[in-house]
Design a protein around this motif. Structure first.
Motif, PDB file in Angstrom:
ATOM      1  N   PHE A  20      29.613  27.731 -52.369  1.00 57.40           N
ATOM      2  CA  PHE A  20      29.990  26.903 -51.237  1.00 57.40           C
ATOM      3  C   PHE A  20      31.323  27.325 -50.654  1.00 57.40           C
ATOM      4  CE2 PHE A  20      27.025  23.354 -51.214  1.00 57.40           C
ATOM      5  CZ  PHE A  20      27.137  23.008 -49.900  1.00 57.40           C
ATOM      6  N   LEU A  21      32.233  27.750 -51.536  1.00 53.30           N
ATOM      7  CA  LEU A  21      33.563  28.075 -51.043  1.00 53.30           C
ATOM      8  C   LEU A  21      33.646  29.492 -50.479  1.00 53.30           C
ATOM      9  CD1 LEU A  21      35.810  26.437 -53.728  1.00 53.30           C
ATOM     10  CD2 LEU A  21      35.532  25.752 -51.384  1.00 53.30           C
ATOM     11  N   ARG A 116      32.042  26.725 -35.253  1.00 52.72           N
ATOM     12  CA  ARG A 116      33.258  25.907 -35.252  1.00 52.72           C
ATOM     13  C   ARG A 116      33.702  25.587 -33.842  1.00 52.72           C
ATOM     14  NH1 ARG A 116      38.144  29.470 -37.407  1.00 52.72           N
ATOM     15  NH2 ARG A 116      39.114  27.493 -36.917  1.00 52.72           N
ATOM     16  N   LEU A 118      33.438  22.489 -32.771  1.00 55.49           N
ATOM     17  CA  LEU A 118      34.002  21.137 -32.883  1.00 55.49           C
ATOM     18  C   LEU A 118      35.271  21.214 -33.699  1.00 55.49           C
ATOM     19  CD1 LEU A 118      30.837  19.142 -33.844  1.00 55.49           C
ATOM     20  CD2 LEU A 118      32.066  18.905 -31.752  1.00 55.49           C
ATOM     21  N   ARG A 119      36.390  21.012 -33.064  1.00 52.91           N
ATOM     22  CA  ARG A 119      37.642  21.037 -33.823  1.00 52.91           C
ATOM     23  C   ARG A 119      38.696  20.243 -33.089  1.00 52.91           C
ATOM     24  NH1 ARG A 119      38.905  27.354 -33.344  1.00 52.91           N
ATOM     25  NH2 ARG A 119      40.846  26.748 -34.330  1.00 52.91           N
TER      26      ARG A 119
ATOM     27  N   LYS C 169      27.339  20.347 -40.672  1.00 53.25           N
ATOM     28  CA  LYS C 169      28.547  20.108 -41.475  1.00 53.25           C
ATOM     29  C   LYS C 169      28.423  18.823 -42.280  1.00 53.25           C
ATOM     30  CE  LYS C 169      31.513  22.712 -38.538  1.00 53.25           C
ATOM     31  NZ  LYS C 169      32.350  22.641 -37.354  1.00 53.25           N
ATOM     32  N   VAL C 173      28.140  19.112 -46.638  1.00 57.70           N
ATOM     33  CA  VAL C 173      29.210  18.522 -47.443  1.00 57.70           C
ATOM     34  C   VAL C 173      28.766  17.169 -47.994  1.00 57.70           C
ATOM     35  CG1 VAL C 173      31.669  18.152 -47.525  1.00 57.70           C
ATOM     36  CG2 VAL C 173      30.740  19.694 -45.872  1.00 57.70           C
ATOM     37  N   PRO C 231      41.433  12.903 -46.363  1.00 58.51           N
ATOM     38  CA  PRO C 231      41.268  14.350 -46.421  1.00 58.51           C
ATOM     39  C   PRO C 231      39.824  14.771 -46.190  1.00 58.51           C
ATOM     40  CG  PRO C 231      42.263  13.494 -48.424  1.00 58.51           C
ATOM     41  CD  PRO C 231      41.835  12.332 -47.632  1.00 58.51           C
ATOM     42  N   VAL C 232      38.903  13.855 -46.307  1.00 56.89           N
ATOM     43  CA  VAL C 232      37.486  14.189 -46.118  1.00 56.89           C
ATOM     44  C   VAL C 232      36.886  13.420 -44.943  1.00 56.89           C
ATOM     45  CG1 VAL C 232      36.929  14.947 -48.419  1.00 56.89           C
ATOM     46  CG2 VAL C 232      37.069  12.555 -47.975  1.00 56.89           C
ATOM     47  N   MET C 234      36.656  14.577 -41.913  1.00 55.62           N
ATOM     48  CA  MET C 234      36.379  15.435 -40.754  1.00 55.62           C
ATOM     49  C   MET C 234      34.922  15.403 -40.322  1.00 55.62           C
ATOM     50  SD  MET C 234      38.813  18.326 -42.121  1.00 55.62           S
ATOM     51  CE  MET C 234      40.564  18.178 -41.956  1.00 55.62           C
TER      52      MET C 234
ATOM     53  N   GLU D  88      45.020  21.118 -38.444  1.00 55.21           N
ATOM     54  CA  GLU D  88      44.384  20.998 -39.759  1.00 55.21           C
ATOM     55  C   GLU D  88      42.878  20.800 -39.641  1.00 55.21           C
ATOM     56  OE1 GLU D  88      45.018  21.782 -43.395  1.00 55.21           O
ATOM     57  OE2 GLU D  88      46.522  21.918 -41.819  1.00 55.21           O
ATOM     58  N   HIS D  89      42.428  20.268 -38.517  1.00 60.33           N
ATOM     59  CA  HIS D  89      40.986  20.033 -38.328  1.00 60.33           C
ATOM     60  C   HIS D  89      40.346  21.313 -37.810  1.00 60.33           C
ATOM     61  CE1 HIS D  89      37.854  16.834 -37.533  1.00 60.33           C
ATOM     62  NE2 HIS D  89      37.265  17.962 -37.300  1.00 60.33           N
ATOM     63  N   THR D  90      40.052  22.221 -38.746  1.00 58.90           N
ATOM     64  CA  THR D  90      39.666  23.560 -38.316  1.00 58.90           C
ATOM     65  C   THR D  90      38.215  23.661 -37.916  1.00 58.90           C
ATOM     66  OG1 THR D  90      39.342  24.012 -40.630  1.00 58.90           O
ATOM     67  CG2 THR D  90      41.387  24.757 -39.661  1.00 58.90           C
ATOM     68  N   GLY D  91      37.384  22.751 -38.404  1.00 54.09           N
ATOM     69  CA  GLY D  91      35.969  22.878 -38.091  1.00 54.09           C
ATOM     70  C   GLY D  91      35.239  23.873 -38.957  1.00 54.09           C
ATOM     71  N   LEU D  92      35.853  24.350 -40.032  1.00 56.80           N
ATOM     72  CA  LEU D  92      35.185  25.269 -40.946  1.00 56.80           C
ATOM     73  C   LEU D  92      34.549  24.474 -42.075  1.00 56.80           C
ATOM     74  CD1 LEU D  92      37.714  28.177 -41.355  1.00 56.80           C
ATOM     75  CD2 LEU D  92      35.518  28.232 -40.247  1.00 56.80           C
ATOM     76  N   LEU D  93      33.309  24.797 -42.374  1.00 56.70           N
ATOM     77  CA  LEU D  93      32.617  24.089 -43.453  1.00 56.70           C
ATOM     78  C   LEU D  93      33.333  24.298 -44.775  1.00 56.70           C
ATOM     79  CD1 LEU D  93      30.006  22.480 -43.888  1.00 56.70           C
ATOM     80  CD2 LEU D  93      28.986  24.559 -44.670  1.00 56.70           C
ATOM     81  N   THR D  94      33.860  25.509 -44.969  1.00 60.39           N
ATOM     82  CA  THR D  94      34.567  25.803 -46.217  1.00 60.39           C
ATOM     83  C   THR D  94      35.753  24.865 -46.415  1.00 60.39           C
ATOM     84  OG1 THR D  94      34.062  28.041 -45.558  1.00 60.39           O
ATOM     85  CG2 THR D  94      35.368  27.760 -47.516  1.00 60.39           C
ATOM     86  N   TYR D  96      36.054  21.853 -45.214  1.00 62.86           N
ATOM     87  CA  TYR D  96      35.581  20.508 -45.539  1.00 62.86           C
ATOM     88  C   TYR D  96      35.273  20.423 -47.026  1.00 62.86           C
ATOM     89  CZ  TYR D  96      34.774  19.789 -40.514  1.00 62.86           C
ATOM     90  OH  TYR D  96      34.889  19.653 -39.169  1.00 62.86           O
ATOM     91  N   VAL D  97      34.589  21.470 -47.529  1.00 58.46           N
ATOM     92  CA  VAL D  97      34.249  21.474 -48.955  1.00 58.46           C
ATOM     93  C   VAL D  97      35.523  21.492 -49.792  1.00 58.46           C
ATOM     94  CG1 VAL D  97      33.115  22.762 -50.756  1.00 58.46           C
ATOM     95  CG2 VAL D  97      32.045  22.546 -48.564  1.00 58.46           C
ATOM     96  N   ALA D  98      36.500  22.294 -49.357  1.00 56.01           N
ATOM     97  CA  ALA D  98      37.737  22.391 -50.119  1.00 56.01           C
ATOM     98  C   ALA D  98      38.446  21.047 -50.161  1.00 56.01           C
ATOM     99  CB  ALA D  98      38.639  23.441 -49.495  1.00 56.01           C
ATOM    100  N   TYR D  99      38.458  20.325 -49.023  1.00 55.37           N
ATOM    101  CA  TYR D  99      39.108  19.018 -49.024  1.00 55.37           C
ATOM    102  C   TYR D  99      38.389  18.044 -49.943  1.00 55.37           C
ATOM    103  CZ  TYR D  99      42.419  20.040 -45.361  1.00 55.37           C
ATOM    104  OH  TYR D  99      43.440  20.546 -44.667  1.00 55.37           O
TER     105      TYR D  99
END
Lengths: 120, 148, 527, 115
Positions: A20-21, A116, A118-119, C169, C173, C231-232, C234, D88-94, D96-99
């Motif tokens: 996942f990472l 990406r 949406l940001r 997304k 997650v 933190p989660v 988003m 900080e709101h990058t929109g990358l799935l990675t 989100y998982v990391a957070y």
């Protein structure tokens, strides 16, 4: 002393999290999701499988005449839980596949880092 | 939209699809006696359907599969499941009244006509899973033709 | 017994939807309205019963007693409804009913509507199941039913990239978070060998091991994700604007409450009761230190209400602004629950819990109203960019009026219902720790700034985009006006509602005498 | 409920408020020295640390800071905070998982150490 199947289960979960990472392909992420689920299922199913007095337990199927007297049964509840969880996993899998196809249609790529817009 | 598969695949598919279907039906109907049940049997039968789509192509499958019928059958499976679960509502939801004092399916444990509502539920779930999985696979198979 | 019908009716509606939709074009919409209306009636009946008798309903699936044959512990799935669950069930059924009515007009131009209504009923079913269940694996199943329905509904408009990206997304997650919750359940089952929540509470109090703490951490982490703490958060900001507006109203008003904060409260107070563990620690018995989890929840709550409300200020997209505002409001609810855990058994703790529960209900109504307003604007004007929407007040007066009421209520202006719940949360947090109250007030300042921007946009000079705009049709106006009426009426009697409903609910959730456990122990008999 | 010791409590709150406002003032003094943009490229130097670039009629502000400075400092600080949050709101799935993993790690760490 931790039984080997617990170690395997957590190893599978960590492999899924690693994917996942560090993986970027959506299909690989779906596989990672299933790998994590499979690890948890392995953990759950092995919870019901305990040696009693050194005898291996048998499946809890009631047939009336085949069950050996005195043979312990594996726990039936974890099997029911895992079955339910597998059904949920299939739902998630098919929905993820459908969304992935749609994402390919809109973005022309399966790279998750390109998704990406949406940001902010 | 002709299928790309050769003669061997088609012949083998013709030979094995009924067998897979029969095996799946066996798993569904003996769900209360042997390992398996509605979900596993339904998924097995859906495997036969997937083999059909792969071997004979989506075009052939489109002629045979009626989508709204499948969707209605899926709803029917769910309704039967719910209705059987509601039979014992006077005691509790999901109460196995057929097994305790019902007219059918209350035979000796270990025989086919036993276990109360479980065989009926297995049949309903098998129907639902088969039609649901087939609809999903069929929809995904149709999907890649969005450009044409 | 009316309790099983709470599940049977939406399930029946969802299963029969494909068959009903074969009958005619319009019938499926009315069928969805009828089914959700019947659900509302059932939930109102259950709420009234529980509120009147002030007793926990314990319902066993498949038998008349949760105890298995020949054993002394519960083996069956039980549903356990206290006042908190019944109140949330009523809220869910009410907002869901209004969202279905709203969909009649809002989704008129979309295709695949029978799947839409099936999914919306399944979403409602999942949330109702979460709030009535008393079995932890059953809770997971309903959580997943709710989550899968909401993933599919976020991506329902699959011809737009926005819905698909947000859906992907949210889904990936979210499934990971669900897997962590399942891992927690597996650990608890492996350690204690039971899945019934109240029996699990007894078992954990007898022998609180490290495994129980790890499982609690997995639960809290996964459920903070589902409730959108900071933190989660988003996924929430991406998913809520991308969904159709009637779904946004349900997601923001209900899903993050039922699947998030309700579950946090149920697990913290039902399975790991702070009072029970404080009592054990007083005798030097091993126990989980629940103050730690209380401070963890308060920490995330403060972060949530600052960042969520602050992010709402800088958005240009109206629905995204509302989504971030939802994140901020979740912060208040979590703050109430955290203080309720920390100050367990005191007046402040009870008030904080009552405030949190009150705010759950109020925010569900207000945020549903705001998203319905946003949906009406999108439906009539076609854009949700705030820079293009100025001067809407003249063209759509009823919509603007609804928005003004909703914005005033969510900021917490006195004559409306948001004031009472926020005031109780401020008051109780000031009683516990004034710094927390100060942080909460700072969050409200940001919230005020965000909504003032939208208000000025609505009242400003007319732009070109809205020359042709007019009021939406009746089926969209009526749900908004009903919500406005409920907000005003609830705002007129804040303290009566608080004393009559919210404080008893908080007492029942807090279970100072272990009522939640006692409801099950009655069957075991002196165990 | 309201007794003798509550007065002391208010005194304590007042002292904390004084300290916070003093720190805020110091910080604003530091932050507000410099430039701010008013329009197309024009910069106004509120406090003249760079004597060559001080615009006319604003010299008297050199070395002083007023309530306006505090306000500007606050606004700049808040604006910077918004920028950080948005970035900080990058929109990358990675991410989100990391957070999600970080959140679970925080809760897990707190519970294992203190629970």
């Amino acid at each position: 002393m931790i039984p080997l199947q617990f170690i395997t289960a957590f190893l599978m979960v960590f492999m899924g999290i690693y994917a996942f990472l560090y993986k970027r392909n959506l299909i690989k992420l779906i596989l990672a999701l299933n790998l994590i689920d499979a690890g948890i299922h392995l953990l759950l199913i092995s919870l019901g499988y305990r040696l009693e007095n050194g005898i291996l337990p048998t499946a809890p199927i009631y047939t009336g005449y085949e069950t050996l007297k005195g043979t312990p049964m594996v726990g039936p509840i974890p099997q029911a839980l895992v079955l339910t969880s597998i059904v949920i996993g299939v739902c998630v899998l098919s929905l993820a596949m459908a969304l992935t196809i749609n994402a390919y249609r809109h973005y022309g790529t399966l790279d998750v880092n390109k998704l990406r817009r949406l940001r902010g | 939209m002709k299928s790309d598969m050769g003669l061997i695949v088609k012949t083998m598919a013709r030979a094995t699809i009924p067998l897979i279907g029969i095996f799946g039906a066996y798993v569904v109907s003996h769900g209360h006696l042997t390992p398996g049940g509605g979900f596993q049997g339904g998924a097995t039968i859906a495997g036969a359907g997937v083999l059909f789509i792969i071997a004979f192509g989506v075009g052939e499958a489109k002629k045979r599969i009626n989508k709204s019928l499948y969707s209605a059958l899926e709803g029917l499976g769910g309704l039967v499941f719910l209705g059987v679960a509601m039979l014992g509502l006077s005691v509790a939801f999901f109460y196995n009244t057929l097994w305790h004092n019902g007219p059918i399916f209350n035979g000796k444990p270990g025989t086919l006509l036993s276990a109360g509502y479980l065989p009926i539920m297995n049949l309903a779930v098998g129907l639902k899973v088969y039609t649901g999985l087939m609809s999903a696979v069929f929809a995904i198979a149709l999907f890649r033709r969005w450009r044409k | 017994m009316t309790l099983p019908f709470l599940i049977i009716i939406p399930l029946f509606g969802a299963f029969s939807m494909p068959i009903v939709s074969l009958l005619g074009k319009k019938i499926k919409e009315y069928w969805a309205v009828i089914v959700s209306g019947a659900t509302l009636a059932v939930s109102a009946k259950i709420f009234y019963t529980v509120w009147k008798t002030n007793e926990i309903i314990l319902y066993t699936l498949g038998s008349d007693s949760p105890i298995g044959k020949g054993v002394k512990f519960p083996i069956r799935i039980v549903w356990e409804v206290d006042l908190f669950g019944a109140l949330l069930a009523l809220t869910i059924a009410f907002v869901g009913f209004l969202a279905v009515i709203y969909s009649l007009g809002y989704m008129k131009h979309d295709t695949g509507l029978e799947k839409y209504y099936t999914l919306i009923l399944i979403l409602e079913l999942g949330m109702l199941g979460i709030v009535i269940t008393g079995d932890i694996f059953n809770f997971y199943v309903f959580l997943e039913i709710m989550s899968i329905a909401s993933y599919a509904l976020v991506a329902f408009r699959n011809d737009t990239w926005e819905g698909i990206e947000a859906g992907i997304k949210y889904m990936f997650v979210g499934s990971l978070a669900s897997s962590f919750i399942l891992l927690g359940i597996a650990l608890l089952y492996g350690q204690y060998g039971t899945l019934t929540m109240s029996y699990l509470a007894i078992k954990i109090a007898e022998n609180p091991t490290l495994v129980a703490k790890i499982a609690l951490a997995f639960f809290i982490g996964g459920l903070l994700f589902k409730s959108g703490a900071v933190p989660v958060h988003m996924w929430l900001a991406d998913a809520h604007p991308a969904a159709p507006s009637s779904i946004s109203a349900m997601l923001s008003g209900l899903v993050i409450k039922a699947g998030g904060v309700y579950a946090v409260a149920r697990i913290v107070f039902g399975i790991f009761n702070p009072g029970l563990h404080a009592y054990l620690r007083a005798f030097n018995a091993p126990a989980v230190n629940m103050d730690v989890i209380g401070w963890v929840i308060v920490f995330f709550a403060c972060l949530t209400l600052l960042v969520g409300n602050a992010m709402a200020v800088v958005q240009t997209d109206m629905k995204r602004l509302f989504a971030f505002s939802s994140v901020g409001q979740i912060g208040y609810i979590l703050l109430g629950i955290g203080i309720g855990t920390l100050a367990y058994g005191t007046k402040a703790g009870e008030l904080a819990l009552a405030g949190a529960i009150y705010h759950i209900v109020n925010h569900a109504l207000i945020k549903a109203l705001l998203f319905l307003v946003a949906g009406a604007v999108i439906h009539q004007v076609g854009t949700k960019n705030l820079n293009e929407l100025s001067g809407l007040a003249k063209k759509m007066p009823l919509t603007t009026f609804s928005f003004v009421i909703g914005a005033a209520a969510i900021i917490g202006l006195p004559p409306l219902n948001g004031f009472a719940s926020k005031w109780i949360i401020y008051e109780s947090s000031a009683m516990y720790n004034p710094v927390l109250a100060a942080i909460a007030v700072v969050g409200t300042v940001f919230s005020l700034a965000a909504y003032t921007r939208v208000l000025f946009t609505f009242l400003g000079r007319e732009s070109d985009m809205i020359k042709e705009a007019k009021e939406p049709e009746k089926s969209m106006i009526i749900p908004m006006l009903i919500l406005v009426a409920v907000i005003i009426v609830m705002g007129l009697l804040p303290w009566q509602i608080s004393d009559k409903i919210m404080v008893p609910t908080a007492r029942m959730l807090e279970q100072l005498n272990g009522e939640y456990i006692m409801a099950l122990l009655k069957f075991i008999g002196g165990a | 409920m309201f007794g003798y010791w509550d007065a002391l409590y208010f005194l304590y709150a007042f002292l904390i408020g004084l300290i916070i406002s003093y720190l805020l003032m110091k910080w604003a003094e530091k932050v507000s020295m410099g430039t701010r943009r008013t329009g197309d490229g024009t910069k106004i130097y509120i406090s003249g640390e760079d004597q060559d670039k001080v615009i006319p009629h604003f010299e008297h502000l050199s070395g002083y800071f007023t309530g306006r400075h505090v306000m500007w400092g606050l606004i700049r600080g808040v604006h910077r905070m918004f920028l950080v949050f948005r970035r900080e709101h990058t929109g990358l799935l990675t991410d989100y998982v990391a957070y999600l993993l970080i959140t679970i790690a925080i809760v897990l760490g707190a519970l294992v150490i203190g629970g």
